[in-house]
Design a protein around this motif. Structure first.
Motif, PDB file in Angstrom:
ATOM      1  N   VAL A 132       0.855  -1.184   0.000  1.00 31.13           N
ATOM      2  CA  VAL A 132       0.000   0.000   0.000  1.00 31.13           C
ATOM      3  C   VAL A 132       0.892   1.235   0.000  1.00 31.13           C
ATOM      4  CG1 VAL A 132      -1.728   1.331   1.258  1.00 31.13           C
ATOM      5  CG2 VAL A 132      -1.884  -1.172   1.175  1.00 31.13           C
ATOM      6  N   GLU A 133       0.680   2.097  -0.992  1.00 28.00           N
ATOM      7  CA  GLU A 133       1.460   3.338  -1.042  1.00 28.00           C
ATOM      8  C   GLU A 133       0.853   4.370  -0.103  1.00 28.00           C
ATOM      9  OE1 GLU A 133       3.466   6.615  -4.038  1.00 28.00           O
ATOM     10  OE2 GLU A 133       2.306   4.952  -4.883  1.00 28.00           O
ATOM     11  N   CYS A 134       1.716   5.020   0.661  1.00 28.45           N
ATOM     12  CA  CYS A 134       1.277   5.969   1.690  1.00 28.45           C
ATOM     13  C   CYS A 134       1.865   7.358   1.420  1.00 28.45           C
ATOM     14  CB  CYS A 134       1.733   5.493   3.072  1.00 28.45           C
ATOM     15  SG  CYS A 134       1.241   3.804   3.477  1.00 28.45           S
ATOM     16  N   ASP A 135       1.021   8.359   1.480  1.00 25.94           N
ATOM     17  CA  ASP A 135       1.475   9.740   1.345  1.00 25.94           C
ATOM     18  C   ASP A 135       1.862  10.251   2.727  1.00 25.94           C
ATOM     19  OD1 ASP A 135       1.949  12.395   0.863  1.00 25.94           O
ATOM     20  OD2 ASP A 135      -0.097  12.886   0.235  1.00 25.94           O
ATOM     21  N   THR A 136       3.175  10.265   2.988  1.00 23.72           N
ATOM     22  CA  THR A 136       3.667  10.678   4.302  1.00 23.72           C
ATOM     23  C   THR A 136       4.143  12.128   4.318  1.00 23.72           C
ATOM     24  OG1 THR A 136       5.862   9.791   3.765  1.00 23.72           O
ATOM     25  CG2 THR A 136       4.332   8.319   4.911  1.00 23.72           C
ATOM     26  N   GLY A 166       3.082  -5.102   2.432  1.00 25.27           N
ATOM     27  CA  GLY A 166       3.587  -4.112   3.374  1.00 25.27           C
ATOM     28  C   GLY A 166       3.205  -2.695   2.968  1.00 25.27           C
ATOM     29  N   LEU A 167       4.028  -1.744   3.383  1.00 22.55           N
ATOM     30  CA  LEU A 167       3.776  -0.328   3.130  1.00 22.55           C
ATOM     31  C   LEU A 167       4.943   0.278   2.355  1.00 22.55           C
ATOM     32  CD1 LEU A 167       2.569   0.719   6.715  1.00 22.55           C
ATOM     33  CD2 LEU A 167       1.126   0.095   4.752  1.00 22.55           C
ATOM     34  N   MET A 168       4.629   1.252   1.536  1.00 22.58           N
ATOM     35  CA  MET A 168       5.644   1.933   0.737  1.00 22.58           C
ATOM     36  C   MET A 168       5.386   3.430   0.754  1.00 22.58           C
ATOM     37  SD  MET A 168       5.349   3.468  -2.548  1.00 22.58           S
ATOM     38  CE  MET A 168       6.600   4.392  -3.462  1.00 22.58           C
ATOM     39  N   THR A 169       6.460   4.219   0.788  1.00 20.16           N
ATOM     40  CA  THR A 169       6.327   5.669   0.710  1.00 20.16           C
ATOM     41  C   THR A 169       7.518   6.271  -0.008  1.00 20.16           C
ATOM     42  OG1 THR A 169       5.796   7.668   1.994  1.00 20.16           O
ATOM     43  CG2 THR A 169       7.542   6.264   2.857  1.00 20.16           C
ATOM     44  N   TYR A 170       7.313   7.475  -0.509  1.00 27.99           N
ATOM     45  CA  TYR A 170       8.423   8.322  -0.949  1.00 27.99           C
ATOM     46  C   TYR A 170       8.265   9.616  -0.173  1.00 27.99           C
ATOM     47  CZ  TYR A 170      11.956  10.623  -3.721  1.00 27.99           C
ATOM     48  OH  TYR A 170      13.106  11.278  -4.103  1.00 27.99           O
ATOM     49  N   PRO A 171       9.021   9.787   0.905  1.00 28.36           N
ATOM     50  CA  PRO A 171       8.806  10.939   1.786  1.00 28.36           C
ATOM     51  C   PRO A 171       9.317  12.236   1.196  1.00 28.36           C
ATOM     52  CG  PRO A 171      10.720   9.691   2.501  1.00 28.36           C
ATOM     53  CD  PRO A 171      10.119   8.924   1.353  1.00 28.36           C
ATOM     54  N   ALA A 172       8.763  13.327   1.669  1.00 29.58           N
ATOM     55  CA  ALA A 172       9.278  14.631   1.282  1.00 29.58           C
ATOM     56  C   ALA A 172      10.698  14.775   1.806  1.00 29.58           C
ATOM     57  CB  ALA A 172       8.384  15.733   1.842  1.00 29.58           C
ATOM     58  N   SER A 202      10.997   2.713   1.768  1.00 26.31           N
ATOM     59  CA  SER A 202      11.084   4.164   1.631  1.00 26.31           C
ATOM     60  C   SER A 202      12.165   4.499   0.609  1.00 26.31           C
ATOM     61  CB  SER A 202      11.404   4.821   2.978  1.00 26.31           C
ATOM     62  OG  SER A 202      11.308   6.229   2.889  1.00 26.31           O
ATOM     63  N   GLY A 203      12.208   5.762   0.193  1.00 23.87           N
ATOM     64  CA  GLY A 203      13.164   6.152  -0.837  1.00 23.87           C
ATOM     65  C   GLY A 203      13.711   7.547  -0.639  1.00 23.87           C
ATOM     66  N   GLY A 204      14.588   7.940  -1.575  1.00 22.36           N
ATOM     67  CA  GLY A 204      15.201   9.265  -1.511  1.00 22.36           C
ATOM     68  C   GLY A 204      16.639   9.187  -1.034  1.00 22.36           C
ATOM     69  N   THR A 205      17.571   9.545  -1.909  1.00 29.71           N
ATOM     70  CA  THR A 205      18.989   9.434  -1.549  1.00 29.71           C
ATOM     71  C   THR A 205      19.394  10.271  -0.338  1.00 29.71           C
ATOM     72  OG1 THR A 205      19.716   8.781  -3.768  1.00 29.71           O
ATOM     73  CG2 THR A 205      21.343   9.890  -2.379  1.00 29.71           C
ATOM     74  N   ARG A 210      20.523   9.512   6.766  1.00 31.56           N
ATOM     75  CA  ARG A 210      20.096   9.892   8.113  1.00 31.56           C
ATOM     76  C   ARG A 210      19.301   8.770   8.786  1.00 31.56           C
ATOM     77  NH1 ARG A 210      18.666  14.307   4.648  1.00 31.56           N
ATOM     78  NH2 ARG A 210      20.203  15.976   4.765  1.00 31.56           N
ATOM     79  N   SER A 211      19.181   7.644   8.108  1.00 32.03           N
ATOM     80  CA  SER A 211      18.410   6.521   8.657  1.00 32.03           C
ATOM     81  C   SER A 211      19.177   5.876   9.805  1.00 32.03           C
ATOM     82  CB  SER A 211      18.129   5.494   7.560  1.00 32.03           C
ATOM     83  OG  SER A 211      19.349   5.029   7.003  1.00 32.03           O
ATOM     84  N   GLY A 212      18.433   5.287  10.718  1.00 31.98           N
ATOM     85  CA  GLY A 212      19.061   4.676  11.885  1.00 31.98           C
ATOM     86  C   GLY A 212      18.372   3.388  12.280  1.00 31.98           C
ATOM     87  N   GLN A 213      18.883   2.779  13.322  1.00 33.59           N
ATOM     88  CA  GLN A 213      18.366   1.489  13.767  1.00 33.59           C
ATOM     89  C   GLN A 213      16.940   1.591  14.286  1.00 33.59           C
ATOM     90  OE1 GLN A 213      19.760  -1.321  13.352  1.00 33.59           O
ATOM     91  NE2 GLN A 213      21.998  -1.125  13.328  1.00 33.59           N
ATOM     92  N   ASN A 214      16.517   2.746  14.750  1.00 30.69           N
ATOM     93  CA  ASN A 214      15.191   2.872  15.364  1.00 30.69           C
ATOM     94  C   ASN A 214      14.069   3.115  14.357  1.00 30.69           C
ATOM     95  OD1 ASN A 214      16.250   2.573  17.971  1.00 30.69           O
ATOM     96  ND2 ASN A 214      16.795   4.743  18.074  1.00 30.69           N
ATOM     97  N   SER A 215      14.381   3.234  13.085  1.00 33.59           N
ATOM     98  CA  SER A 215      13.370   3.476  12.071  1.00 33.59           C
ATOM     99  C   SER A 215      12.538   2.223  11.827  1.00 33.59           C
ATOM    100  CB  SER A 215      14.026   3.926  10.766  1.00 33.59           C
ATOM    101  OG  SER A 215      13.079   4.029   9.726  1.00 33.59           O
ATOM    102  N   VAL A 216      11.272   2.433  11.446  1.00 30.88           N
ATOM    103  CA  VAL A 216      10.434   1.294  11.077  1.00 30.88           C
ATOM    104  C   VAL A 216      10.692   0.859   9.642  1.00 30.88           C
ATOM    105  CG1 VAL A 216       8.610   1.924  12.694  1.00 30.88           C
ATOM    106  CG2 VAL A 216       8.506   2.764  10.338  1.00 30.88           C
ATOM    107  N   VAL A 217      11.419   1.676   8.892  1.00 31.39           N
ATOM    108  CA  VAL A 217      11.725   1.347   7.498  1.00 31.39           C
ATOM    109  C   VAL A 217      12.635   0.118   7.447  1.00 31.39           C
ATOM    110  CG1 VAL A 217      12.913   2.146   5.410  1.00 31.39           C
ATOM    111  CG2 VAL A 217      11.424   3.705   6.684  1.00 31.39           C
ATOM    112  N   THR A 218      12.282  -0.838   6.597  1.00 35.09           N
ATOM    113  CA  THR A 218      13.085  -2.054   6.446  1.00 35.09           C
ATOM    114  C   THR A 218      13.856  -2.077   5.127  1.00 35.09           C
ATOM    115  OG1 THR A 218      11.293  -3.294   5.379  1.00 35.09           O
ATOM    116  CG2 THR A 218      11.388  -3.342   7.791  1.00 35.09           C
TER     117      THR A 218
END
Length: 352
Positions: A132-136, A166-172, A202-205, A210-218
């Motif tokens: 499911v694509e999510c607008d975050t 699962g879930l997918m997003t492309y964050p601002a 998630s995406g975006g170079t 800035r991603s870390g261990q505590n993120s829900v992103v897999t």
């Protein structure tokens, strides 16, 4: 071995060593932070680099169009994600054929998209994975709330030939934390309803670093990182020394002391600036910027007494490398001034 001096202009040059270093750096970061890497091939559109990315440790690749995915499947890539709403009989037939060849996953953000997928995919023994694509916060595609995400996830889960992926997003840009909070809430709602969310993509170079261990992103889907460009440098992701892609151009006119003209206009450099005030900069010419584009002319503004010669060949670092790649039929891999190999941009122009 031929030299870049033997190449006609305009031409795309790819510093092979820089590109490979960028691949390895991103993979090492992902591994250190427990993330799966699924690079987006929109930046290079080349099976050559997609295979290098998978060999370095990527779990698969991301394509934006079915045509791109077909090219990559033909080249032997076996795990492909299409984060795009696929609609229409012709596209669904191609998607079904692709599903029979590779490990495939897609996204949806509406009941209409899911109705088409459910009608086309009916084999419970070989279901199509749908996220499911999510607008975050980007304001593009995607459901607007956790409730909507849950509703679509339930539809997917009940469809005979689909499976909830699962879930997918492309964050601002710069709002990864906001996206993470959105996705965490949605994951919690899914869990409460008995739906497991194994994959959050998630995406975006820029934000990947800035991603870390505590993120829900897999899983992360960076694209630009392989070549880099001025927009990434402006965002602090790297320096010009990390930029693997440049456009080789020739000075065709020098009307004034401060203005020169290149044979590379909007059909070679793109007018997509990603918010930067100009269109590119010249390597080795301090202060030289591409400040204007017409179709076949690039206007260079010179500063600090810099001068160019008519007939001189220069290298331009563009603002947005992904768009520039799509303007050329081929790229030239280089090592310094040596031209190593010429590769067709295989997925260019592949639509659908």
């Amino acid at each position: 071995m031929p030299s870049i001096d033997d190449l006609d202009t305009p031409a795309i040059l790819i510093d092979a060593a820089r590109a490979e270093a960028n691949i390895n750096k991103a993979q090492a970061h992902a591994d250190a932070h427990g993330l799966k890497l699924r690079p987006h091939i929109k930046t290079h559109k080349l099976p050559y680099w997609a295979k290098k990315q998978v060999a370095a440790g990527a779990v698969g690749i991301t394509c934006q169009k079915i045509g791109e995915a077909e090219v990559m499947a033909d080249a032997g890539l076996t795990d492909i994600f299409l984060p795009y709403n696929i609609l229409g009989r012709a596209k669904l037939e191609r998607l079904k054929a692709l599903h029979g060849r590779v490990t495939l996953s897609v996204t949806a953000d509406s009941h209409e998209t899911l109705e088409g997928l459910a009608a086309a995919f009916t084999d419970a023994g070989h279901p199509l994975s749908v996220l499911v694509e999510c607008d975050t916060g980007m304001g593009r595609c995607g459901v607007q709330s956790s409730d909507e995400a849950l509703a679509l996830a339930k539809v997917i889960d009940k469809a005979k030939g689909l499976s909830f992926g699962g879930l997918m997003t492309y964050p601002a840009a710069g709002r990864a934390a906001e996206a993470d909070a959105w996705l965490k809430a949605a994951r919690g709602m899914l869990a409460a309803a008995g739906l497991e969310c194994q994959r959050i993509s998630s995406g975006g170079t820029p934000d990947m670093w800035r991603s870390g261990q505590n993120s829900v992103v897999t899983e992360y889907r960076p694209g630009t990182y392989i070549y880099m460009d001025r927009s990434q440098v402006a965002r602090g992701v790297g320096t010009l020394d990390d930029c693997a892609l440049t456009v080789l151009a020739t000075v065709v006119s020098h009307p004034t002391e401060t203005r020169a003209i290149l044979d590379s206009g909007s059909k070679a450099l793109s007018s997509d600036t990603l918010g930067l005030p100009d269109f590119g900069e010249l390597l080795g010419v301090p202060g030289a910027r591409v400040t204007g584009l017409s179709e076949e002319h690039g206007t260079v503004t010179l500063a600090d007494g810099a001068a160019l010669r008519i007939g001189e060949r220069v290298r331009v670092v563009p603002d947005h490398c992904c768009v520039v790649t799509n303007l050329f039929d081929q790229v030239h891999l280089i090592d310094g001034d040596k031209a190593l190999e010429t590769l067709p941009v295989a997925a260019r122009g592949r639509m659908g």
